[in-house]
Scaffold this motif. Structure first.
Motif, mmCIF file in Angstrom:
data_model
loop_
_atom_site.group_PDB
_atom_site.id
_atom_site.type_symbol
_atom_site.label_atom_id
_atom_site.label_comp_id
_atom_site.label_asym_id
_atom_site.label_seq_id
_atom_site.Cartn_x
_atom_site.Cartn_y
_atom_site.Cartn_z
ATOM 1 N N UNK A 1 0.595 -1.241 0.087
ATOM 2 C CA UNK A 1 0.276 -0.149 -0.191
ATOM 3 C C UNK A 1 0.747 1.327 -0.291
ATOM 4 N N UNK B 1 2.527 -2.483 10.932
ATOM 5 C CA UNK B 1 2.318 -4.592 10.754
ATOM 6 C C UNK B 1 0.613 -4.170 10.442
ATOM 7 N N UNK B 2 0.459 -4.500 9.265
ATOM 8 C CA UNK B 2 -0.603 -4.838 8.927
ATOM 9 C C UNK B 2 -1.697 -5.905 8.873
ATOM 10 N N UNK B 3 -2.617 -5.051 9.258
ATOM 11 C CA UNK B 3 -4.202 -5.834 9.321
ATOM 12 C C UNK B 3 -4.114 -6.751 8.267
ATOM 13 N N UNK B 4 -5.078 -8.309 8.892
ATOM 14 C CA UNK B 4 -5.011 -8.781 7.054
ATOM 15 C C UNK B 4 -5.746 -8.397 6.438
ATOM 16 N N UNK B 5 -6.764 -7.947 6.793
ATOM 17 C CA UNK B 5 -8.045 -7.292 5.622
ATOM 18 C C UNK B 5 -7.130 -6.204 5.016
ATOM 19 N N UNK B 6 -6.226 -5.878 5.039
ATOM 20 C CA UNK B 6 -5.520 -5.007 4.128
ATOM 21 C C UNK B 6 -4.928 -5.017 2.474
ATOM 22 N N UNK B 7 -4.888 -6.783 2.480
ATOM 23 C CA UNK B 7 -4.779 -7.440 1.625
ATOM 24 C C UNK B 7 -3.834 -7.648 1.104
ATOM 25 N N UNK B 8 -2.958 -6.748 1.463
ATOM 26 C CA UNK B 8 -1.368 -6.742 0.845
ATOM 27 C C UNK B 8 0.051 -6.090 1.559
ATOM 28 N N UNK C 1 1.473 -0.040 4.366
ATOM 29 C CA UNK C 1 2.450 1.036 3.941
ATOM 30 C C UNK C 1 3.765 1.148 5.210
ATOM 31 N N UNK D 1 -4.127 2.207 17.799
ATOM 32 C CA UNK D 1 -4.390 1.523 18.753
ATOM 33 C C UNK D 1 -2.842 1.943 20.217
ATOM 34 N N UNK E 1 0.058 0.900 19.733
ATOM 35 C CA UNK E 1 0.873 -0.322 19.805
ATOM 36 C C UNK E 1 1.030 -0.456 18.174
ATOM 37 N N UNK F 1 2.300 -4.743 17.448
ATOM 38 C CA UNK F 1 2.804 -6.181 17.696
ATOM 39 C C UNK F 1 4.059 -6.680 16.837
#
Lengths: 1047, 565
Positions: A696, A741-748, A751, A798, A800, A802
């Motif tokens: 992203x 640390x991206x969320x999985x729902x970002x799908x790639x 950034x 958040x 933070x 992880x």
């Protein structure tokens, strides 16, 4: 150094000498003498009879004649050398050896695009001399810096021969790249690993923002300036340094033998019948009758007396017009962990050649109108059979040795590797076989040629223009052969594999500086510098490929051309990641009689890593200093305070060190390995390749900036015998660069963002004492630094970020986290409160409503604390269970000299940090071996309150808790050296030094840490994590003998 | 002298000017990416669009098998157990509605959203592409919208409510109500049906286009979505994003269109669909005169395609049919020549004997779908407890299992049938199985149409039964339920059927006190459906943590009580 005097001056001095020598009387004797330093005669040194006005100056040959009283003491002084006093006694000829002053006030330090007298320097810098680096006999320069640079944390990254170091200056300030900027002989992005310690003249670490600001864009993690040995005028000085040594492992962690292993697994619920049916052959019988005690995989992987050696020759010389310095070195090191018999011998070798020279091309009226110079270093590193892996839970041979099944013999009756006990675990394997097949047949070479050319124009006395072109060529090649192998039913290959790769490329830089010195109103002295620089890097390509089914079966024939098949080819070829930076900078230094000093620096940088509009960053700094000792009111204290300088600085530095093109969303094309292909149509052997955006974009990505304030004190007391330096600083890094640390729902891929702010506050001090008692000279040098690291903000909702999961073993949650209010990368998990000793304790462990908090627990399970009092153990009960950053790190060096003997002891230590240790795959590998701690596991009420029962619940270990955490304090004697200089004993030797010495490295480590080595550099491939020990290549205990010969 | 000096100064100035002008322009800092395009100039051409579309398709095989909709639904159904060896906690955890770890589905959860992101990217960039005809655009859009619906439908069936992402921005989104997610799924499928051309199976260029989404696949998928949504959520219609709805009648029209006009149909012998029918040395195949129809027969409406190009571990998962490997016979100490033609695998999804018992012997599909390992006419020698197999029942599925042939005429060594068929070089049995995974089969289409009450419902049910030599039965829901269980066994359909019919209690009923072997030791197995979960799986805890609670865990999955010990 003012060793060159003009003829006219010498003439006047000779006149003086003549006039003095007429004072002749009965009680007097005429003596002659030579003043020299090493092989060099000192011209124009002051020679004085102590307590009188009788004195002279040495002539062009460094000689003098003086008539003095009987029993007189002669005092010799020379700028840049320590004053020396000799008693004449009844000698008539004296040879007075002068020692170059190490700490005197005219010492200069490198400040970036120039040098400055240390006395006038207003920044927080630390300088380490080449000789102090060489004498520790380390393979890598950084290894020797570890104990000598307060505020600079240096930890070995892997520990394998040839592996590098993690260097952090004044606390971790970013989640991104935290490496300092290395400048070798004025050229940025130098490779310090390529230099031999004997090549070093000085290393200057610029710690505060004001010092580093002249390198603005990339200085937020500090700057390390390396100056290689420069040519000097005078007779050629040839120095040879060499050592040979033997390395051994310093520590072994006890693991279970076969019997103990069986008894522990019996407790875990696997009875002997289970093993009978799943362990092949007569292994169990042999264990039973004592003929097989089990394999100790650590022993099998340990290589005893692994040799190490280094040979280096340095030549320094020059004349009025040209000066040069050559250096050649060869270093080789064998690993202490590896295969005893391997097809490819394990060896790290490094060859270096260095040539520096400078030439006065046009001289006019005492001015160096045009000077030309160059520096050039060539290196070849040949690393063979060093593919053993350490660090993570995968591909880690040290860990494999700790977890390897003791029931498994190394070899079978035919002498081949014994097949794995797949009956117990289908994915287990023979640790030695794994290392041998998958990682031992490797060779990699790297080549480099780096250097610079510069021209200096000095049209008028105080104006200097310098243009410096630097370049670095780097190349590499590597090969690997993996034979046909079977490790178990899932890890095998029916075809052998050949891999080959190579690449090479270039980077260059060009900088121009204009330096002008001027005085205003007599005593106000200014030095102004303006300059610009441009750099380009990443001008290169890599090509590599693998293929299967070689026509040969040896590493020697492992070349792609020797594989006929084309059905198993993978190929890659890519350009290096290209980038550039353009900069303008200026500096104004001011000093008033050496009393008041100030410095202002401004730098502007444009980096290609950001989108147009976010490219340019501006980095200002100011600093000031006051030499109190220069004040008239201080005269009375001068007898015991030689120097007292206070200084203060403030400045901003930048960091743009991220992968390129992160301001765009790049589109990756599918290829054989990244799975963006599909198989339309009826032909199953054709792939249609696709594409996808692989990250992203962040168009607003900009500089990371660190703002630092520093207050410092430099002082010397008691005739320079006592030195004390002190600094207090606050470094705030803003907008750190990090890939979130991206969320999985970002799908790639997530950034890169300017992710947050971090604060480092600390103190540094160093204390030194040098003196002599009778014939014993001694010195005590110590330094300590304290740093506290705290995340101030994180740019997400958040607060933070992880770290990665599955670090300690598969199926475990994240271990470390960056969070507002906590040190970066702190260990987070559950707090435990011992072990449930009986059912009653489980039943009584209730929340406010009387509900059981851990209803499924069994006696022998870990009691996790319900910190948020919500009646269950869940994510929100996690808290800080450890901090991997030491509060304090310290180094000590002791030196003693007696006649021809010298002895030095060096030590290094850290305190206040924790290590997360896991030597077993608790959550997914039931049949891994255990360390012997498990013998103390809970086994009925009152047996243990720390180690859970072996048949306990899975969450005992799948939950990250303080069970994994230990204190990491340690103090290590890193070096003890005893030397003897034959020249001092046998004066007639036709050389100036012939020192032989013996060294032991890492003889003692004082620590309560139970792991292999408390110095763990593994960071789970995230630069902001640290202190994770999953089985690590330990520091070797090394015995060396060596010699230094100087002609 | 002065002149000389000034000349020198000039020279310096000149040098400075050169140096400065070098940088005064930003050109110096502009670098170009030589290996990747970027979103400032991509996609623009039709080639770009088709490349991005392929990138979307590539995700079909991406979810790790254990976390995929196909596998989890098989393991959770009443027809199969977890199986595997002592270390394979996850397969048995899924079977028993438990967790082996908080992140057991991390990989596949991510993979589905990869697919969604890539679909969203292509959909939102359709306007930037220079199309030659509107038909070209429709073809791409029709496919990509099907794919997005496919990913969302799998996620929704597995997890219930999930975050609904329709843009390519990085957002922290909470779960979306099921109605909203299904509205997107339905709208996408509707668009797909309307945009894709009506080309009969026989008229398709299979050589290049086999595996692509067709209008027929979209119509069939719409029926599947409609049945699941209206069944599970007990509604009459399927919502659309524009506020409209899709009625049962519309779905019936579409599925009827699919049946009547697609050119798809049933192959003559049910058993010829499955790869074992390729092996003429297999007694069962020879005795019944079977002959494999191969991948992409007229009965396959939509399938995930696999490839013979898997040559390294990195690409294995996407390229080979891992389900076969996972469902294969576990470690046979006497070798797989004794279990010819069935090959090596992990021993997951052992078949519940209850299914064998419930199945009439006269139905040829029984022996055509289930391998009774102790039947000497099937296997020469089968060794119990291979590699510590757990949940062993002696019954194995025959539809997706590694299939071997004899390597040469001596008939002493076996190799995967794909070696012969696709001249694979064969280095690793873990990537040998490359037959396609059928997602929608024509008999399923017939049965769905029957269940939806299509005008020819009775005829559709009869067709399915007639093919396997069974007499007609009335087209009641009960009969359709039975037919689906046997016709579509082991095809990733059963579990979701139970959920939508409200028959989840059968999962417990059919799996109570079933005799099994754990590592050769006789035991009994009971699996209890946990109604509090609604039949949905646990969301990866890491994602919940990362979302800082914006995403919430599914009911029944909070805390550590559901861990498989």
């Amino acid at each position: 150094m003012l060793k060159v005097r003009t003829r006219s001056k010498v003439f006047i001095l000779l006149l003086l000498l003549l006039t003095c020598s007429f004072a002749f009387s009965q009680n007097k004797v005429t003596i002659t003498g030579t003043v020299r330093s090493g092989t060099e005669s000192l011209i124009g040194a002051n020679v004085l009879e102590k307590g009188t006005k009788t004195g002279t100056i040495t002539n062009l040959n460094g000689q003098f004649t003086l008539t003095v009283g009987k029993n007189a003491e002669i005092e010799v002084s020379y700028l840049g050398y320590e004053p020396t006093i000799v008693t004449v006694g009844n000698r008539t000829h004296l040879t007075i050896e002068m020692k170059e002053s190490a700490n005197l006030l005219n010492e200069v330090v490198a400040i970036g695009y120039g040098v400055q007298k240390k006395k006038l320097n207003t920044g927080a810098t630390v300088q380490v001399k080449g000789e102090d680096i060489t004498k520790l006999s380390t393979v890598n320069v950084l290894g020797a810096l570890q104990s000598q640079t307060p505020g600079v944390s240096i930890t070995k990254l892997d520990g394998k021969p040839g592996d590098g170091f993690k260097v952090t200056i004044r606390g971790l300030g970013t989640m991104g790249n935290s490496n300092p900027l290395y400048i070798v002989d004025g050229v940025p992005n130098g490779d310090i690993n390529l230099l031999n310690p004997s090549d070093i003249e000085t290393i200057d670490v610029l710690k505060d923002a004001a010092s580093a600001a002249i390198y603005g864009a990339r200085a937020s993690n500090g700057v390390i300036l390396i100056t290689t040995k420069q040519g000097k005028k005078g007779k050629a000085s040839i120095q040879y340094d060499g050592y040979w040594g033997w390395q051994n492992v310093a520590k072994k962690v006890a693991t279970l033998n076969a019997k103990q292993y069986l008894s522990v697994l019996d407790k875990a619920g696997y009875n002997l019948a289970y093993f009978d049916s799943n362990v092949p052959g007569d292994i169990l019988t042999k264990v039973d009758n004592g003929t097989f005690t089990g394999t100790d995989w650590q022993d099998e992987m340990t290589l005893k007396n692994a040799p190490i050696q280094s040979q280096a020759v340095n030549i320094v010389s020059g004349n009025d017009m040209s000066r040069y310095s050559f250096g050649f070195s060869y270093t080789s090191q064998s690993p202490i962990i590896g295969l005893k018999n391997s097809e490819v011998k394990s060896l790290y070798e490094r060859y270096t050649a260095r040539m520096n020279s400078d030439h006065d091309l046009i001289k006019h009226n005492g001015l160096n109108l045009l000077q030309f110079g160059e520096t050039f270093t060539m290196g070849l590193v040949n690393s063979s059979g060093l593919g053993m892996g350490t660090g993570s839970i995968y591909w880690n041979d040290v860990r494999n040795a700790l977890t390897g099944n003791p029931l498994l013999p190394v070899y079978d009756s035919k002498g081949s590797y014994h097949a794995a006990l797949t009956g117990l675990d289908y994915s287990s394997d023979n640790p030695l076989a794994e290392m041998d097949y998958l990682r031992s047949r490797v060779n990699s070479k790297s080549y480099s040629a780096r250097g610079s050319f510069y021209l200096t124009l000095q049209p008028i006395k105080d104006l200097k223009f310098k243009t410096n072109f630097g370049y670095a060529y780097n190349g590499w090649s590597s090969r690997q052969y993996v034979p046909v192998y079977t490790l178990n039913t899932v890890s095998f290959s029916k075809l052998d594999q050949v891999s080959q790769g190579s690449g090479n490329g270039l980077q260059w830089s060009l900088d121009n500086t204009l330096n002008y010195e001027f005085k205003l109103f007599n005593n106000h002295k200014f030095t102004a510098l303006i300059g610009n620089s441009v750099e380009k890097w990443g001008l290169g390509v890599d090509v590599s490929g693998t293929n299967k089914g070689s026509n040969f079966t040896t590493f020697d024939n492992a070349y792609l051309s020797n594989v006929s098949s084309i059905s198993n080819v993978t190929l890659s070829g890519s350009p290096w990641s290209e980038g550039g930076i353009a900069s303008f900078f200026g500096r104004l230094n001011y000093d008033y009689l050496g009393k008041y000093m100030a410095s202002v620096v401004m730098r502007a940088d444009g980096s290609s890593n950001f989108a147009s509009g976010h490219r340019w960053g501006y980095f200002p700094s100011v600093s000031a200093g006051w030499n109190i000792t220069e004040e008239p009111f201080f005269e009375n204290f001068k007898s015991f305070i030689d120097q007292l300088k206070v200084r203060a600085s403030w400045g901003e530095n930048g960091n743009c060190n991220i992968p390129t093109f992160r301001y765009l969303s790049t589109v990756a094309y599918g290829n054989a390995t990244n799975s963006a292909g599909y198989y339309f149509g009826t032909d199953k052997s054709t792939t249609t390749y696709g594409s996808y955006p692989d990250i992203i974009a962040n168009k607003d990505l900009k500089w990371e900036t660190s703002i630092q304030t520093d207050l410092g004190l430099d002082s010397r007391f008691l005739h320079n015998r006592l030195g004390f330096t002190f600094d207090i600083y606050e470094k705030k890094t803003m907008d750190w660069l990090v890939q979130t640390t991206g969320l999985a729902i970002w799908g790639t891929a997530a950034p890169y963002v300017n992710g947050g702010d971090i604060l480092n506050r600390g103190l540094e001090c160093s204390l030194s004492w040098d003196d002599k008692i009778g014939k014993v000279t001694y010195g005590i040098h110590g330094n300590a630094s304290y740093n506290k690291n705290k995340v101030l903000s994180i740019n997400n909702k958040d607060g933070f970020i992880n770290g990665a999961s599955n670090i300690l073993s598969t199926n475990t949650s994240y271990l470390y986290r960056a969070q507002v209010g906590y040190p970066i990368g702190y260990f987070r998990g559950y707090k435990t409160d011992g072990i449930f000793q009986n059912q009653a304790q489980i039943d009584n462990y209730v929340d406010a409503n009387g509900n059981k908090i851990m209803p499924n627990a069994k006696p022998g399970d870990v009691k996790f604390l319900d910190l948020n009092k919500d009646g269950s153990i869940s994510e929100t009960d996690k808290t800080m269970i450890g901090d991997p950053h030491p509060d304090v790190s310290y180094g000590i060096t002791l030196n003693f000299g007696y006649k021809a003997f010298d002895l030095s002891v060096t030590g290094y230590g850290v305190a206040g940090n924790q290590i997360a240790k896991s030597y077993r795959n608790w959550t997914n590998k039931t049949f891994d071996n255990y360390t012997t701690d498990i013998l103390g596991a809970w086994n009925g009420e009152g047996t243990s309150n720390r180690i859970p029962a072996v048949n306990g619940s899975s969450i005992n270990y799948s939950y990250i808790s303080d069970l994994y955490i230990e204190n990491g304090d340690y103090f290590r004697i890193t070096n003890i050296t005893l030397g003897y200089d034959l020249k001092k004993a046998i004066k007639s030797l036709p050389i100036s030094e012939f020192r032989i010495y013996g060294t032991v490295q890492n003889p003692f480590t004082f620590t309560k840490y139970s792991g292999l080595d408390p110095e763990v550099g593994y960071n789970a491939d995230q630069s902001w994590a640290s202190g994770i020990d999953l089985g690590y290549y330990q520091s070797a205990r090394t015995f060396l003998v060596g010699c230094n010969i100087k002609f | 002298m002065i002149l000389k000096k000034s000349r020198k100064m000039k020279k310096i100035l000149y040098l400075l000017i050169i140096a400065c002008s070098l940088m005064s322009c930003e050109d110096f800092l502009n670098t170009t990416n030589k290996t990747k395009a970027d979103t400032s100039n991509y996609p623009r051409t039709m080639d770009n669009a088709s490349s991005l579309l392929t990138g979307v398709y590539s995700i079909l095989g991406r979810p790790e098998p254990l976390g995929s909709s196909f596998m989890t639904s098989e393991l959770m159904s009443d027809d199969r157990f977890g199986g595997g060896g002592p270390n394979d906690l996850t397969t048995r955890a899924i079977d028993q509605f438990k967790k082996s770890s908080d992140d057991m589905f991390d990989n596949s959860w991510k993979a589905y959203y990869f697919g969604i992101f890539r679909s969203n990217f292509l959909i939102s960039n359709l306007d930037k592409i220079k199309w030659d005809t509107i038909a070209s655009r429709n073809k791409v859009e029709g496919q990509v919208r099907f794919m997005r619906a496919y990913f969302y439908f799998d996620l929704s069936r597995m997890y219930g409510e999930i975050p609904l992402v329709t843009s390519t921005d990085a957002q922290n989104l909470p779960k979306s109500p099921a109605s909203k997610t299904y509205a997107l799924i339905a709208s996408d499928l509707k668009a797909s049906i309307e945009l894709l051309p009506s080309v009969k199976y026989q008229d398709m260029n299979l050589k290049t286009d086999l595996g692509r989404v067709t209008k027929w696949a979209a119509e069939a998928m719409m029926a599947r979505v409609f049945l699941f949504y209206t069944g599970y959520y007990k509604t009459e219609t399927l919502p659309l994003t524009d506020g409209g709805t899709i009625t049962k009648q519309q779905v019936v029209d579409w599925i009827s269109d699919c049946i009547e006009n697609s050119g798809h149909g049933l192959v003559d012998d049910f058993r010829n669909i499955w790869a074992y029918s390729y092996v003429q040395d297999y007694n069962y195949t020879a005795a019944n005169g079977l002959s494999w129809v191969g991948d992409g027969s007229k009965e396959t409406v939509f399938a995930i395609k696999y490839s013979a190009t898997a040559n390294d571990w990195n690409s294995t998962q996407q390229k080979s049919n891992q389900y076969c490997l996972y469902f294969g016979l576990r470690g046979q100490p006497l070798g797989f020549k004794n279990t010819f033609p069935f090959g090596i695998g992990w021993g997951f999804g052992t078949v519940n004997p209850k299914l064998w018992q419930d199945w009439d012997d006269t139905d040829i599909r029984k022996k055509g779908s289930i391998l009774n390992a102790l039947d000497k006419t099937e296997l020469k020698t089968y060794v119990k407890g291979g590699d510590n197999l757990l949940d062993e029942t002696m019954y194995w599925n025959k539809k997706y299992i590694p299939i071997n042939v004899w390597k040469d005429s001596t008939k002493t060594t076996v190799e995967n049938f794909s070696y012969k068929l696709y001249s694979m070089t064969g280095t690793d049995y873990q990537r040998d199985n490359i037959e396609d995974l059928i997602i929608i089969r024509f008999s399923d289409v017939l049965l769905m149409a029957a269940e939806l009450g299509a005008p020819n419902a009775q005829n559709y049910l009869d067709k399915v039964r007639a093919r396997v030599g069974l007499a007609t039965v009335p087209v009641t829901l009960d009969n359709i339920k039975k037919e689906r269980r046997f016709e579509l066994a082991f095809e990733g359909v059963r579990y979701y059927d139970l959920l939508r019919w409200g028959d989840a209690s059968l999962i417990t009923t059919n799996q109570t006190n079933i005799p099994i072997y754990n590592n050769k030791v006789a035991a009994t197995k009971t699996v209890s459906f946990r109604p509090e979960t609604g039949g949905f799986l646990s969301i990866p805890q890491t994602e919940i943590n990362l979302s800082n609670g914006v995403l919430t865990q599914n009911p029944g999955w909070v805390g550590s009580d559901n861990n498989l010990k």
